[in-house]
Structures are given as structure tokens and as C-alpha cells.
Design a protein around this motif. Structure first.
Motif, PDB file in Angstrom:
ATOM      1  N   LEU A 274       0.875  -0.906   0.321  1.00  0.00           N
ATOM      2  CA  LEU A 274      -0.005  -0.556  -0.052  1.00  0.00           C
ATOM      3  C   LEU A 274       0.640   0.981  -0.324  1.00  0.00           C
ATOM      4  O   LEU A 274       1.591   1.237   0.709  1.00  0.00           O
ATOM      5  N   LEU A 275      -0.336   2.249  -0.636  1.00  0.00           N
ATOM      6  CA  LEU A 275       0.824   3.635  -0.605  1.00  0.00           C
ATOM      7  C   LEU A 275      -0.027   4.497   0.058  1.00  0.00           C
ATOM      8  O   LEU A 275      -1.228   4.733   0.455  1.00  0.00           O
ATOM      9  N   SER A 276      -0.557   3.970   1.863  1.00  0.00           N
ATOM     10  CA  SER A 276      -1.340   4.714   2.431  1.00  0.00           C
ATOM     11  C   SER A 276      -1.557   6.122   2.801  1.00  0.00           C
ATOM     12  O   SER A 276      -2.680   6.081   3.040  1.00  0.00           O
ATOM     13  N   GLU A 277       0.302   6.743   2.574  1.00  0.00           N
ATOM     14  CA  GLU A 277      -0.525   8.471   2.219  1.00  0.00           C
ATOM     15  C   GLU A 277      -1.635   8.687   0.671  1.00  0.00           C
ATOM     16  O   GLU A 277      -1.391   9.863   1.112  1.00  0.00           O
ATOM     17  N   LEU A 278      -1.253   7.705   0.053  1.00  0.00           N
ATOM     18  CA  LEU A 278      -1.919   8.390  -1.197  1.00  0.00           C
ATOM     19  C   LEU A 278      -3.622   7.716  -1.544  1.00  0.00           C
ATOM     20  O   LEU A 278      -4.085   6.940  -0.283  1.00  0.00           O
ATOM     21  N   THR A 279      -4.334   8.197  -2.383  1.00  0.00           N
ATOM     22  CA  THR A 279      -5.193   7.770  -2.221  1.00  0.00           C
ATOM     23  C   THR A 279      -5.780   6.970  -3.275  1.00  0.00           C
ATOM     24  O   THR A 279      -4.702   5.958  -3.533  1.00  0.00           O
TER      25      THR A 279
ATOM     26  N   GLU B 224      -4.883   6.687  -6.632  1.00  0.00           N
ATOM     27  CA  GLU B 224      -3.350   6.665  -7.290  1.00  0.00           C
ATOM     28  C   GLU B 224      -2.525   5.621  -7.309  1.00  0.00           C
ATOM     29  O   GLU B 224      -1.556   4.389  -7.383  1.00  0.00           O
TER      30      GLU B 224
ATOM     31  N   ILE C  66      -4.193   2.991 -10.074  1.00  0.00           N
ATOM     32  CA  ILE C  66      -3.577   2.887 -10.987  1.00  0.00           C
ATOM     33  C   ILE C  66      -2.265   2.975 -11.588  1.00  0.00           C
ATOM     34  O   ILE C  66      -1.666   2.851 -12.235  1.00  0.00           O
ATOM     35  N   LEU C  67      -1.613   2.698 -10.280  1.00  0.00           N
ATOM     36  CA  LEU C  67       0.464   3.082 -10.126  1.00  0.00           C
ATOM     37  C   LEU C  67       0.811   1.509 -10.812  1.00  0.00           C
ATOM     38  O   LEU C  67       1.732   2.125 -12.098  1.00  0.00           O
ATOM     39  N   ALA C  68       0.327   0.731 -11.285  1.00  0.00           N
ATOM     40  CA  ALA C  68       1.278  -0.363 -11.758  1.00  0.00           C
ATOM     41  C   ALA C  68       0.606  -0.285 -13.205  1.00  0.00           C
ATOM     42  O   ALA C  68       1.681  -1.041 -13.945  1.00  0.00           O
TER      43      ALA C  68
ATOM     44  N   GLN D 138       0.456   2.836 -14.769  1.00  0.00           N
ATOM     45  CA  GLN D 138       1.344   3.105 -15.391  1.00  0.00           C
ATOM     46  C   GLN D 138       1.987   3.446 -15.407  1.00  0.00           C
ATOM     47  O   GLN D 138       3.210   3.779 -16.136  1.00  0.00           O
TER      48      GLN D 138
ATOM     49  N   ARG E 242      -5.263  -2.548  -8.227  1.00  0.00           N
ATOM     50  CA  ARG E 242      -3.141  -2.037  -9.360  1.00  0.00           C
ATOM     51  C   ARG E 242      -3.066  -3.710 -10.078  1.00  0.00           C
ATOM     52  O   ARG E 242      -3.025  -2.563 -11.273  1.00  0.00           O
TER      53      ARG E 242
END
Lengths: 505, 357
Positions: free
Chosen positions: A351-356, A359, A362-364, A366, A417
Motif C-alpha cells: 500500500l501507499l497508505s498516504e495516497l488516494t 493513485e 493506477i500505479l502499476a 502507469q 492495481r
């Protein structure tokens, strides 16, 4: 069994974290002069129970009776002052201080306002002597082996006149002779009346040293047993065995088991290995098939998928997708050749826990597109919303921070993701760990529906039941080695548990 | 904006909770405070006049002087967002200035009875070389951090120390004076009545905004800063992202170095950009980018830089003796950081201010 030697009684301990019940009404007893093993798989509640006992976590209800008094430790220091000491897996001492300094840190013997070094060194030697360790206590701690460092850690606990000593995975970085050395120390301490709580995932060691065993599973107490009355197989069964038809909702995939035989091979792994982590493993995953990994923690189940995905470096072997060999240098290569990986430790590796939510989803994709082929915000929202709908993710909006969501929804976001990248092979390491039963069933059903779309899946779970229900074929692992592979009607719970326990009936 | 919404905003403002919603509002709020302070105690502060078709005044001066810090802060913003830090910025500024000065040199010669400025190499070549080398130095930092795996503060410390030496080597230990009028335009020139430096900063800011918000690099930086491991496992080459970030920081320092050397018409390897790294880190912190990495705010850093510069100027202007200016600055910054800290606010103001979360 009201034993007068009882030093610790934890009764009806419950603890919830947002979205998941980590402990529910767990009872645990510890006697003076015993070595008690606390067993359980990922998410069983072992560490939560220890953290409650040592004051790291607060608990919701229940009570702790220690040495005749009801206690509620506020912090690890508080617990330590009461006489509950913990030696962690990673030695948390100061390598750049001397051995005696490490033992006495914070409570150095003083003389006229200065540290009395002679006294400190002498006392250190006496304490270590009790543990049968003879070393130069004025040397830096870092000059000694991990085993010695662990002993120093224990010596430090003894100095605080501990009544309970908690050893959290103390043997995982020790070699065999060091383990024996540790065990002889444990036996000494035991004979002096210390209560020792031992946590490990090595079954053999439990049978070597422990007097009694308490098994936890999914935050609940399975039972308390005498070691000599509980065969290994039964212990394994208690740890990963059937969970009373909770997942009967999941359709058995027997129908597909026959079908998958003549499908084409999607993922092929040839003799992949890494020294002291994994012995050479060969496996195949066909299209539309679930390959389950059965085995305990440390058996090589997580280790092998990490090698396949290129996270850890392999020493030899190859991985092919649709017959094409892929480069295992970085996860990026694995992703671009159609693999996806949901890691075991969702929080620190996924997780990117601080991000939405947007995001995170979409991360992987992108990453696969690269820097310049930017997915604009509108499209990002569309994709995020699509998967929120498909996976039934419960979030107020795509701009919610994921740290505010429950464990089940976070897991679904990581799945989303990867699904967004349209993968061919999905490696799922404990996708159902630490999430509530409803979300568990949803995720399992979803995994099966992915198979129908032709995705090949590697599925790892601490619940043998889940593995059996979901998989077409099962790979059984023990101590970093593939032991057997079962297909179709050969899949048998008893057989698997025997294999995991070490082949004995 | 509807009436109700405005009312809502007022309510939020007075409970201070609005500051939780956008990190840029805090530095803006403090900047306004500094301006109000000047309005009360420093009458000439807001005085702006037109001289020779240019705007002159304290405020214009602050804007102009803050530009090197703004530029360096832009680069620093991304570095900090990636959980790194770049303490070599001051040294790179000095190197950039030294290269430009050395290459341009410049002499005033008499050609056919007309005075004319002559450079050693054409000015564009000098400028491009200075920026290019600064960027390469940034790449060097990025290499050490992403490929060699040295901690950012140690990796950039190397260049922070060595960089001053390099700059002095270039200038042969002297302060090189530049004799080339066209070069002075960069730091002292005016365009459309405003200092030319403002246009430079605007262009770099706009490019940065476009690059981070219209390509995926912004997402990757925030993702690396939030959880580097998860980012790598998601198939992103986080090493290259980090490399780019430090290179960008070097690029920004290169331009800042040109402005500084042009402004003082000389290059001083020893003192150009001295302690600039600390002001830049401060500007980024004030601007709302967390030192723990993750979300970044270019505009916040710009305002932060502006705030630091106006603070310095105001302190001088109201006649604080030079020997205590740093102390006054430190106290103001300390108070500012305290108020910005959520933990501190909760402790002091209690629960009623937790609104925005």
C-alpha cells in the motif's frame, strides 16, 4: 487445572483493529518453570497477544493476572519493570557498545556519581556465566555472533529479574549449533523457575524444547496441549486445518480440475533456487488454473514467489511465461511480461497508505505505460471507479486515502492495481490475511472468477482449507523445499498435513 | 462560490481547521502576517515607484532576491518528497556561478573608438555549460543515492564539501569579476517593468508543474516517497525516478547560480550560495511538503522561500542589529513550525480544532 505454579493468566482477551478482530476471547496460561510454545500462522494473533502482554497494544476487554495481581501494562518499559521481558527476532541492542554496557544500559552501577566500570564488568561476567557464556565483556557487541548477541539480550532480561521471558522467533537467524546452545540456556533458565514463552515457526524446535503448546488461529484460541500428547500432524492440523465450513460458500472447483490438464502452460519455473532460502523448485501454471502452495511460514512458499517475481535475487534457474524466458532482475520485468504480485505484508510492501485510492489503483498500470504515456485524471478516475465496482470496494470516493479503509478493502485495492494491468499470471501471497470473513469469501470467489477468464494464479494461504478449495493443483513445501505436488483427486487434507509435518503418520 | 460555502470557509478559518485541508494556506497565512507587520512598523515597505520604466521598491527587491532560493527550493521539494535531502545545493550554486564567470570573463576593449564588451566564449555557451554541469553534478548525487545506496544526507554531503573546493579550483581561489554587460541582465535586468529573474522562476515553475502533473513522474515521486518498496514491487523503476529528482535539483541550482553570479557581477567560490541548503529545506518544510516524503507542493515551497526572504528583509528594515537577526529569524521560524505541527496544535488548542480530519 488450578495450578499453584501459575504465573500468568490471560483471560478473555479481545482486541480489535479497524476492520478486523485480531483477538477474540483468548485465554492463555503460563506456568513457572515451563517452556511454552505459542503457535499459529500469519494473522493468528500471536504477535497481537504478545503486544497486549508487553503493553505495546491496549486491549478491548479481558484481564491479565500476573504473579497474583491484575495488571495492565502501559508500555514495554512498564511490562519490563513488572518482570515481563521480551527478546526479539532482530536483536535490538547497540552493536557499537561493549557487551557489559549493553547489559547494564540505563542501570549502570554508580560510585561517587561515576559509572563503576569494574563492578559492571564483573557483574556482567557473572550473569553470562550463568548462561554458560564466557566472553570478554569489554569488547564491542558487534564483534560477537548473532547467537551471542541474543544471549546478551537474554542476560539483560535476567538482570531486570524477569519472571517471564518471551522469545520471539529467536532461532530464525541461528545455525544448528547456535540453536543448541540457546536451548541449553533455555533449559537452565527453566530449571530455575523462569516461565519462558517461545514463539517460532520451526516445528522440530517446538518438539525439542517446549513443554506445552498453545495454538491460535484467526485470533481465536484453538487449544492448549502438552507437547508429548500432541503429534506433529495434529499440531499442523490445528494451525492450518479446517475452519468449520465458514467458506462453504466457495464453490469447489472440481469441475475445472479435469479441464486444466490439456491447457497450455502459462508460467513455467525451472529449478529456481537461492542458497539457504529455497531449494530448486520446478513448477507449471496453466491458463485458467490455480496452483496452491501449502506449507507453513518459512516453508518456502513466500520465498519462491518472491524469486519468481524478481524481488529477491535467485542464484540459478529460469522463469518462462508462455515459453518465453524472462529476465528476473527487477519486478519491473516481471510486470511487463504479464505477472502481478500481491505481497504477504500488505502494509509495508503493497500500500501507499498516504495516497488516494485512485493513485493506488493506477500505479502499476502507469508503471507499465512508463513516464510519458500519462493516464489523465479523468481516465484514472474511470479506471479506479471501474474496479471499485467490480471488486465491490467500500470507499466514499476515489480520492480517499487508503489508510482510512479497512483491511479487506485495502487488499481489494491491491488486487485492483494488478487487474488494471491485465495480467496473465497472478501471484497471490496470503490475499486473505487479516481481513474479515465476508471480504475473505468475496476475494476467494473473485479469484476463481479470474480463472475462468484464463488467468493463471499462484495462491498462497495459511488456511489449508482455502488452498484446497481454490486450487486445481497443490504444491506442498517444507523447510524451503518442494516436497510433493498433488492434482485432482489426490488432493487430500490429511496427506498434505502429514507432508507438512515431516512425512510421519 | 455560493454564500453558504463562503460562510463555511469563514467558520473553518476561525477554527484554524481550514489549514488541514490545503498545506499551502499555512505559509500564505504567515506571509500575510509578515506583510501586515510591515504595514504597521515599516512604512516604506509597500512603497513602489516607477524609475526608468521599472518598478522599484522593497517588495520588488524581495521578489528579486528570493529567486535563487525559490529555484533551489523547487528542486529540493522533489528531493524531500522522495524522502531524500540534498545539502549540496549551495555548493552547486557556487560551481555554476564559477563556471559561467570563468567562461565569460569579459573585458572592455576599444574597437575603432567604440567601447565594446568581449567574452571569452559566447554567453549562451557559457550559460548552457554551467547548467549542464550542474545537472551532471545532480546526476552524480542521484547515482550515489539510487545506485550505490548511500544515504542522501551523506551522499550529498560529499559534494557539499568537495563542491566548494571545485568552485575555488575553477576560480583559482580568487573572486572572479565579470566584465560583460549582457550577462548582468540575468540577475539585474527588467522585463515588462518586472525583474527578469521572476520570469525565469515562473518558467521553471510552470515546467515543473507540467512535468509533474501532466506526466507520470509526479505520481511516481509521491509513490516512491510514500512507500519505496511497494513502488518497486509495482513494477516501477524507482532508481531512475530518484536519479531524475536529484538531476532536477542540480538543474535548478545551476540556474540559481547564474542569477547569483550575475546579480553580484562576480563569482565567489567560497561564499556564493552559502547555507542556501538550509534555507531551501526550511522553505520546503514551511511549504507543507512533509520531511517524511510523499506529497509535494511546489507553490508552497515558493511561498516558503518568499516568506524567508521577506522575513530577512523586514528584520533588517525595522533596525534589528545585524548580530541578532539570525536569532530573531530562528525564533520566528520556530514559532511558525510549532503552529504548523498538528500534534502541537492538538496539545495547545485541544480537540475542538481537529475538524479537517
Amino acid at each position: 487445572m488450578a495450578d499453584k505454579q501459575q504465573i500468568l493468566t490471560m483471560s478473555d482477551i479481545s482486541k480489535s483493529f479497524p476492520g478486523v478482530k485480531a483477538l477474540s476471547n483468548v485465554n492463555f496460561r503460563l506456568l513457572k518453570g515451563e517452556v511454552h510454545a505459542l503457535m499459529g500462522e500469519n494473522g493468528a494473533g500471536k504477535s497481537t497477544l504478545i503486544k497486549v502482554l508487553t503493553g505495546v497494544h491496549d486491549f478491548d476487554n479481558g484481564k491479565i493476572l500476573f504473579d497474583g495481581k491484575i495488571i495492565k501494562p502501559e508500555s514495554p518499559l512498564d511490562a519490563q519493570k513488572m518482570g515481563i521481558s521480551t527478546v526479539y527476532q532482530e536483536v535490538n541492542l547497540c552493536p557499537n557498545l561493549s557487551v557489559s554496557e549493553n547489559i547494564f544500559i540505563g542501570r549502570q552501577p554508580m560510585k561517587n556519581g561515576f559509572i563503576n566500570w569494574n563492578e559492571m564488568n564483573k557483574q556482567s561476567e557473572t550473569i553470562l556465566d550463568k548462561l554458560n557464556i564466557k566472553i570478554d565483556v569489554t569488547q564491542l557487541l558487534s564483534t560477537y555472533s548473532v547467537a551471542i548477541q541474543q544471549m546478551v539480550s537474554i542476560a539483560r532480561s535476567l538482570l531486570i529479574s524477569a519472571k517471564i521471558l518471551i522469545l520471539d522467533e529467536p532461532t530464525s537467524s541461528l545455525d544448528e549449533s547456535e540453536v543448541n546452545q540457546l536451548f541449553s540456556v533455555i533449559n537452565n533458565l527453566k530449571s530455575e523457575g523462569l516461565a519462558i514463552l517461545f514463539i517460532t515457526h520451526f516445528l522440530d524446535q517446538v518438539y525439542q524444547i517446549a513443554d506445552r503448546i498453545t495454538v491460535l488461529k484467526n485470533g481465536e484460541l484453538v487449544g492448549e496441549y502438552k507437547t508429548n500428547e500432541l503429534p506433529k500432524v495434529e499440531l499442523v492440523a490445528k494451525m492450518i486445518g479446517k475452519e468449520l465450513a465458514k467458506f462453504s460458500k466457495i464453490p469447489k472447483s472440481t469441475e475445472k480440475r479435469k479441464k486444466s490438464n490439456n491447457e497450455n502452460v502459462l508460467l513455467k519455473v525451472n529449478n529456481l533456487w537461492r542458497k539457504s532460502i529455497l531449494k530448486p523448485v520446478t513448477l507449471e501454471v496453466n491458463t485458467g488454473e490455480v496452483l496452491g502452495f501449502a506449507g507453513l511460514l518459512g516453508s518456502g512458499r513466500t520465498e519462491s514467489v518472491r524469486l519468481i517475481f524478481g524481488i529477491d535475487k535467485h542464484q540459478q534457474g529460469e522463469v518462462l511465461i508462455k515459453g518465453k524466458k524472462i529476465n528476473l532482475d527487477t519486478p519491473k520485468n516481471a510486470v511487463s511480461s504479464g505477472m502481478a504480485f500481491c505481497p504477504e505484508d500488505r502494509k509495508s510492501e503493497g500500500l501507499l497508505s498516504e495516497l488516494t485510492v485512485r493513485e493506488n489503483i493506477i500505479l502499476a498500470l502507469q508503471g507499465k505505460y512508463g513516464l510519458l504515456k500519462f493516464i489523465n485524471k479523468k481516465k484514472q478516475d474511470e479506471i479506479a471507479n471501474e474496479y471499485i465496482k467490480i471488486l465491490n470496494i467500500n470507499t466514499p470516493s476515489t480520492s480517499q486515502k487508503v489508510k482510512n479503509l479497512s483491511g479487506g478493502n485495502q487488499q481489494k485495492i491491491i488486487l485492483a492495481r494488478w487487474l488494471a494491468t491485465n495480467p496473465q499470471v497472478l501471484l497471490l501471497d496470503e490475499p486473505t490475511r487479516g481481513i474479515d470473513v465476508g471480504a475473505k469469501a468475496e476475494i476467494l470467489k473473485f479469484i476463481l472468477s479470474l480463472c475462468n477468464k484464463g488467468i493463471g494464479i499462484v495462491f498462497i494461504s495459511s488456511e489449508l482449507d482455502e488452498v484446497i478449495n481454490c486450487s486445481n493443483r497443490i504444491l506442498v513445501l517444507r523447510d524451503g523445499e518442494k516436497i510433493s505436488e498433488l492434482t485432482g483427486d489426490d488432493i487430500d487434507e490429511n496427506l498434505i498435513m502429514h507432508t507438512i509435518a515431516g512425512g510421519q503418520k | 462560490m455560493s454564500n453558504l460555502k463562503i460562510k463555511d470557509y469563514f467558520k473553518k478559518f476561525f477554527t484554524l481547521s481550514i489549514f488541514g485541508s490545503s498545506p499551502i494556506l499555512w505559509p500564505l497565512f504567515f506571509l500575510i502576517l509578515v506583510l501586515i507587520f510591515n504595514l504597521l512598523f515599516n512604512k516604506t515597505f509597500f512603497h513602489i515607484e516607477i524609475k526608468d520604466g521599472h518598478l522599484y521598491g522593497s517588495m520588488i527587491d524581495i521578489l528579486n532576491r528570493a529567486t535563487p532560493l525559490m529555484l533551489v527550493s523547487l528542486g529540493m521539494t522533489l528531493v524531500i518528497a522522495s524522502t531524500g535531502i540534498d545539502i549540496s545545493v549551495g555548493a552547486i550554486v557556487a560551481i555554476s556561478g564559477a563556471i559561467a564567470a570563468k567562461l565569460i570573463g569579459g573585458t572592455l576593449v576599444l574597437k575603432g573608438g567604440v567601447q565594446e564588451y568581449v567574452t571569452l566564449v559566447p554567453m549562451p555557451v557559457a550559460i548552457i555549460t554551467a547548467i549542464l554541469i550542474s545537472t551532471i553534478l545532480g546526476l552524480w548525487n542521484g547515482m550515489l543515492v539510487s545506485r550505490v545506496g548511500i544515504q542522501p544526507i551523506v551522499a550529498t554531503l560529499i559534494l557539499m564539501v568537495a563542491g566548494r573546493g571545485i568552485a575555488q579550483l575553477i576560480t583559482s581561489g580568487q573572486i572572479i569579476t565579470i566584465y560583460y554587460k549582457h550577462y548582468f541582465f540575468i540577475g539585474n535586468g527588467f522585463l515588462l517593468m518586472l525583474p527578469f529573474t521572476l520570469f525565469i522562476v515562473s518558467i521553471v515553475l510552470i515546467i515543473s508543474l507540467i512535468l509533474t502533473r501532466k506526466t507520470a513522474i509526479g505520481l511516481f515521486i509521491e509513490s516512491v516517497g510514500t512507500n519505496a518498496r511497494a513502488t518497486k514491487y509495482s513494477g516501477i523503476n524507482s532508481q531512475n525516478v530518484i536519479l531524475l529528482i536529484y538531476a532536477f535539483s542540480g538543474f535548478c541550482c545551476g540556474i540559481a547560480g547564474l542569477i547569483v553570479s550575475s546579480n553580484v557581477k562576480s563569482a565567489d567560490g567560497n561564499n556564493a550560495g552559502l547555507l542556501l541548503e538550509l534555507d531551501a529545506i526550511l522553505a520546503v518544510a514551511i511549504g507543507g511538503t512533509s520531511m517524511a516524503g510523499g506529497r509535494f507542493f511546489f507553490l508552497g515551497s515558493i511561498i516558503g522561500a518568499l516568506l524567508i526572504q521577506s522575513l530577512t528583509t523586514s528584520i533588517y528594515a525595522i533596525g534589528v542589529p545585524p548580530e541578532v537577526t539570525l536569532v530573531v529569524k530562528a525564533i520566528v521560524v520556530f514559532i511558525l513550525c510549532l503552529i504548523q505541527s498538528e500534534t502541537f496544535r492538538k496539545k495547545i488548542f485541544g480537540k475542538r480544532l481537529q475538524g479537517a480530519h
